[in-house]
Design an enzyme around this catalytic site. Structure first.
Site, mmCIF file in Angstrom:
data_model
loop_
_atom_site.group_PDB
_atom_site.id
_atom_site.type_symbol
_atom_site.label_atom_id
_atom_site.label_comp_id
_atom_site.label_asym_id
_atom_site.label_seq_id
_atom_site.Cartn_x
_atom_site.Cartn_y
_atom_site.Cartn_z
ATOM 1 N N HIS A 65 -37.521 -116.646 -40.667
ATOM 2 C CA HIS A 65 -38.709 -116.285 -41.433
ATOM 3 C C HIS A 65 -39.664 -115.516 -40.525
ATOM 4 C CE1 HIS A 65 -41.947 -116.571 -44.323
ATOM 5 N NE2 HIS A 65 -42.743 -116.947 -43.330
ATOM 6 N N GLY B 296 -24.269 -90.817 -60.827
ATOM 7 C CA GLY B 296 -23.543 -91.726 -59.929
ATOM 8 C C GLY B 296 -24.193 -91.727 -58.558
ATOM 9 N N GLY C 132 -14.337 -85.497 -40.677
ATOM 10 C CA GLY C 132 -14.077 -85.315 -42.109
ATOM 11 C C GLY C 132 -15.326 -85.102 -42.940
ATOM 12 N N THR C 133 -15.161 -85.316 -44.249
ATOM 13 C CA THR C 133 -16.273 -85.139 -45.184
ATOM 14 C C THR C 133 -17.443 -86.025 -44.784
ATOM 15 O OG1 THR C 133 -14.762 -84.617 -47.005
ATOM 16 C CG2 THR C 133 -16.955 -85.410 -47.610
HETATM 17 P P1 NAI Z 1 -19.514 -91.177 -59.224
HETATM 18 O O1 NAI Z 1 -18.219 -91.552 -59.798
HETATM 19 O O2 NAI Z 1 -20.287 -92.143 -58.415
HETATM 20 O O3 NAI Z 1 -20.501 -90.711 -60.394
HETATM 21 C C1 NAI Z 1 -20.194 -89.657 -61.262
HETATM 22 C C2 NAI Z 1 -21.087 -89.771 -62.475
HETATM 23 O O4 NAI Z 1 -20.953 -88.607 -63.239
HETATM 24 C C3 NAI Z 1 -20.730 -90.952 -63.362
HETATM 25 O O5 NAI Z 1 -21.909 -91.643 -63.680
HETATM 26 C C4 NAI Z 1 -20.093 -90.279 -64.575
HETATM 27 O O6 NAI Z 1 -20.285 -91.012 -65.764
HETATM 28 C C5 NAI Z 1 -20.846 -88.958 -64.606
HETATM 29 N N1 NAI Z 1 -20.159 -87.876 -65.280
HETATM 30 C C6 NAI Z 1 -18.836 -87.572 -65.247
HETATM 31 N N2 NAI Z 1 -18.602 -86.452 -65.979
HETATM 32 C C7 NAI Z 1 -19.798 -86.039 -66.468
HETATM 33 C C8 NAI Z 1 -20.205 -84.954 -67.281
HETATM 34 N N3 NAI Z 1 -19.332 -84.050 -67.730
HETATM 35 N N4 NAI Z 1 -21.523 -84.825 -67.595
HETATM 36 C C9 NAI Z 1 -22.414 -85.733 -67.138
HETATM 37 N N5 NAI Z 1 -22.081 -86.779 -66.364
HETATM 38 C C10 NAI Z 1 -20.790 -86.929 -66.031
HETATM 39 O O7 NAI Z 1 -19.218 -89.816 -58.437
HETATM 40 P P2 NAI Z 1 -20.088 -89.026 -57.358
HETATM 41 O O8 NAI Z 1 -21.504 -89.444 -57.408
HETATM 42 O O9 NAI Z 1 -19.749 -87.602 -57.564
HETATM 43 O O10 NAI Z 1 -19.470 -89.524 -56.002
HETATM 44 C C11 NAI Z 1 -18.100 -89.256 -55.703
HETATM 45 C C12 NAI Z 1 -17.515 -90.338 -54.856
HETATM 46 O O11 NAI Z 1 -18.106 -90.358 -53.589
HETATM 47 C C13 NAI Z 1 -17.698 -91.711 -55.475
HETATM 48 O O12 NAI Z 1 -16.492 -92.415 -55.422
HETATM 49 C C14 NAI Z 1 -18.727 -92.353 -54.616
HETATM 50 O O13 NAI Z 1 -18.549 -93.752 -54.526
HETATM 51 C C15 NAI Z 1 -18.515 -91.668 -53.277
HETATM 52 N N6 NAI Z 1 -19.780 -91.646 -52.551
HETATM 53 C C16 NAI Z 1 -20.223 -92.801 -52.005
HETATM 54 C C17 NAI Z 1 -21.437 -92.832 -51.372
HETATM 55 C C18 NAI Z 1 -21.917 -94.133 -50.826
HETATM 56 O O14 NAI Z 1 -21.106 -95.033 -50.680
HETATM 57 N N7 NAI Z 1 -23.190 -94.275 -50.530
HETATM 58 C C19 NAI Z 1 -22.271 -91.644 -51.232
HETATM 59 C C20 NAI Z 1 -21.727 -90.508 -51.881
HETATM 60 C C21 NAI Z 1 -20.517 -90.523 -52.495
#
Ligand code: NAI
Length: 462
Positions: free
Chosen positions: A441, A178, A40-41
């Protein structure tokens, strides 16, 4: 008799774990996947390739910034981008081949192609229709589109394109502060791009602990990332020289523009359910476009279940995996269980950011009395030896009972350290239980113990 007891649609972390566990529990299982490789992704264009690029770029950063301090003298390495991408692709291939091996080992049939559900109990792939007692939809998510922004995956990219750029851009505008924006923004900042993150809200990583978010922004700014907060993007124009991001500052509505060679759009993801035939089946959806399920992951259609990013909850691979386990167990006649109060979240930057359970903001809003024990990595000898004294561990515990309610870590190994708190929470531990547990430690895990001590009589090295 049905062809299978269970057909899982989608072979991401939710789907493949569900398929393997169900087969281990004695079910005849098939998994439908249209991508050329399993995983998947997450394995193909998400978690795994981004971690490869984060690892490689972190090594470069260490060489450039810390080697000489340790007496390691020599020219800092230069970047062979083609080789870095080849390394990333090899990491993907090793992982996706691994899932193929596990399918063979567990006798999960891989039905190659894109599946749809023409009727309850049936999955159509190409011209073939397969029958199953149960169907689990595990089709994951896709990047959410942003109004006024056309993705071409070359100049204006989602995370998919950002993992395979033709060259390292001189400048990168990231829309969205994000998880994806900051992980991939970090990668390119370390590789030499001028990175500017444009975020709609007045803070990064919304929903996470505010103190962690502020510390995180300060550290990333020191690493060279620029931030424009409180900015609403209205559109992106592309031309020969790259792109122009148009945005307005929310505080005064003033229009601004930012030029960049490449633009990464990382403003969230949405369930990927197109083409499954859900509407014709009459599958109930939530107002946010997710498949509606009950506590046993059952939809309103008999024998049809859904898990992972396609349903409500954090869009995380490990949340999908846990739901995959649970639904497999339920279908095999067992209880199935996911503890949604103990799902860790990790951002794999340097330093890492990790959290589990409640935030101070949520506890305050709920009017719950809590205590916060905090310990800085500056007081941890091992972290200092690694130039990783930035950041802290914060443990939140119930003011009356001392039961651990949450933890927030920014610092070295945060993504691993968080799990001792997860285990403690799973067992209903008090902060004192962690504080009384002997920690070797010198390890960075001592910072967790010290934060637990800070919930009681106080840390030693603070
Ligand atoms: P996200 O929900 O983490 O962050 C999106 C960000 O974009 C937020 O801060 C939001 O306020 C901002 N935003 C929304 N619309 C906007 C606009 N028009 N202009 C400017 N800012 C805007 O989503 P993200 O980073 O795209 O990730 C998607 C999903 O994938 C999330 O649920 C994330 O948890 C998951 N993911 C998890 C990872 C991990 O666990 N390490 C790694 C990559 C993704």
């Amino acid at each position: 008799m049905s062809d299978f007891d269970l057909i899982v649609i989608g072979a991401g972390p939710g789907g493949y774990v569900c398929a393997i566990r169900a087969a281990q529990l004695g079910l005849r299982v098939a998994c439908v996947e249209g991508r050329a490789t399993l995983g998947g992704t997450c394995l193909n264009i998400g978690c795994i390739p981004s971690k490869a690029l984060l690892h490689a770029s972190h090594q470069l950063h260490e060489a450039a910034h810390n080697f000489a301090k340790m007496g390691l003298i020599g020219a800092a390495p230069s970047v062979d981008w083609a080789q870095m991408l080849a390394y990333k692709d090899e990491v993907i291939a090793q992982n996706t081949r691994g899932i193929e091996f596990l399918f063979r080992k567990n006798k999960v049939a891989w039905i190659k192609g894109w599946g749809s559900i023409p009727a309850p109990g049936q999955v159509k792939v190409g011209e073939a229709v397969h029958a199953a007692r149960a169907i689990v939809i595990a089709t994951g998510s896709e990047p959410s589109p942003l109004k006024g922004v056309a993705i071409d995956e070359e100049t204006v990219v989602t995370s998919t394109g950002a993992l395979a750029l033709r060259r390292i851009p001189a400048s990168l505008a990231v829309i969205g502060g994000g998880v994806i924006g900051l992980e991939l923004g970090s990668v390119y900042a370390r590789l030499g791009s001028k990175v500017t993150v444009i975020e709609y809200l007045d803070r990064l990583i919304p929903g996470q602990d505010g103190e962690v978010a502020r510390t995180f922004q300060r550290i990333l700014a020191r690493q060279g990332l620029d931030f424009v907060l409180g900015a609403a993007v209205s559109g992106v124009e592309t031309g020969a020289a790259g792109a122009t991001v148009h945005y307005a500052l929310r505080k005064d509505g003033s229009a601004r523009a930012l030029q960049a060679e490449t633009v990464l759009v990382a403003t969230g993801r949405r369930p990927f359910t197109a083409g499954l035939g859900l509407e014709a089946l009459g599958v109930a959806m939530t107002p946010r476009g997710q498949i509606a399920v009950d506590g046993r992951y059952a939809t309103n259609v008999a024998g049809l279940y859904a898990i992972g990013d396609a349903i409500d909850g954090p869009m995380l691979a490990h949340k999908a995996e846990d739901e995959g386990f649970a639904v497999a167990e339920i279908l095999a006649g067992r209880a199935g269980h996911v503890n949604y109060g103990v799902i860790p979240g990790v951002i794999y930057t340097a330093p890492e950011v990790a959290s589990v359970g409640e935030t101070e903001e949520a506890l305050t809003a709920a009017g719950r009395a809590y205590k916060a024990g905090k310990f800085s990595f500056m007081g941890n000898g091992r972290a200092k030896a690694m130039f990783a004294g930035d950041g802290f561990v914060k443990i939140l515990a119930d003011a009356a009972t001392d039961r651990i309610l949450g933890a927030h870590i920014i610092g070295p190994g945060a993504g691993d350290l968080i799990h001792e708190v997860c285990v403690a929470m799973e067992f209903g531990a008090a902060a004192e239980d962690l504080a009384r547990t002997c920690h070797a430690h010198p390890t960075v895990s001592e910072a967790v113990r010290e934060a637990a001590l800070a919930c009681g009589d106080g840390a030693i090295h603070a």
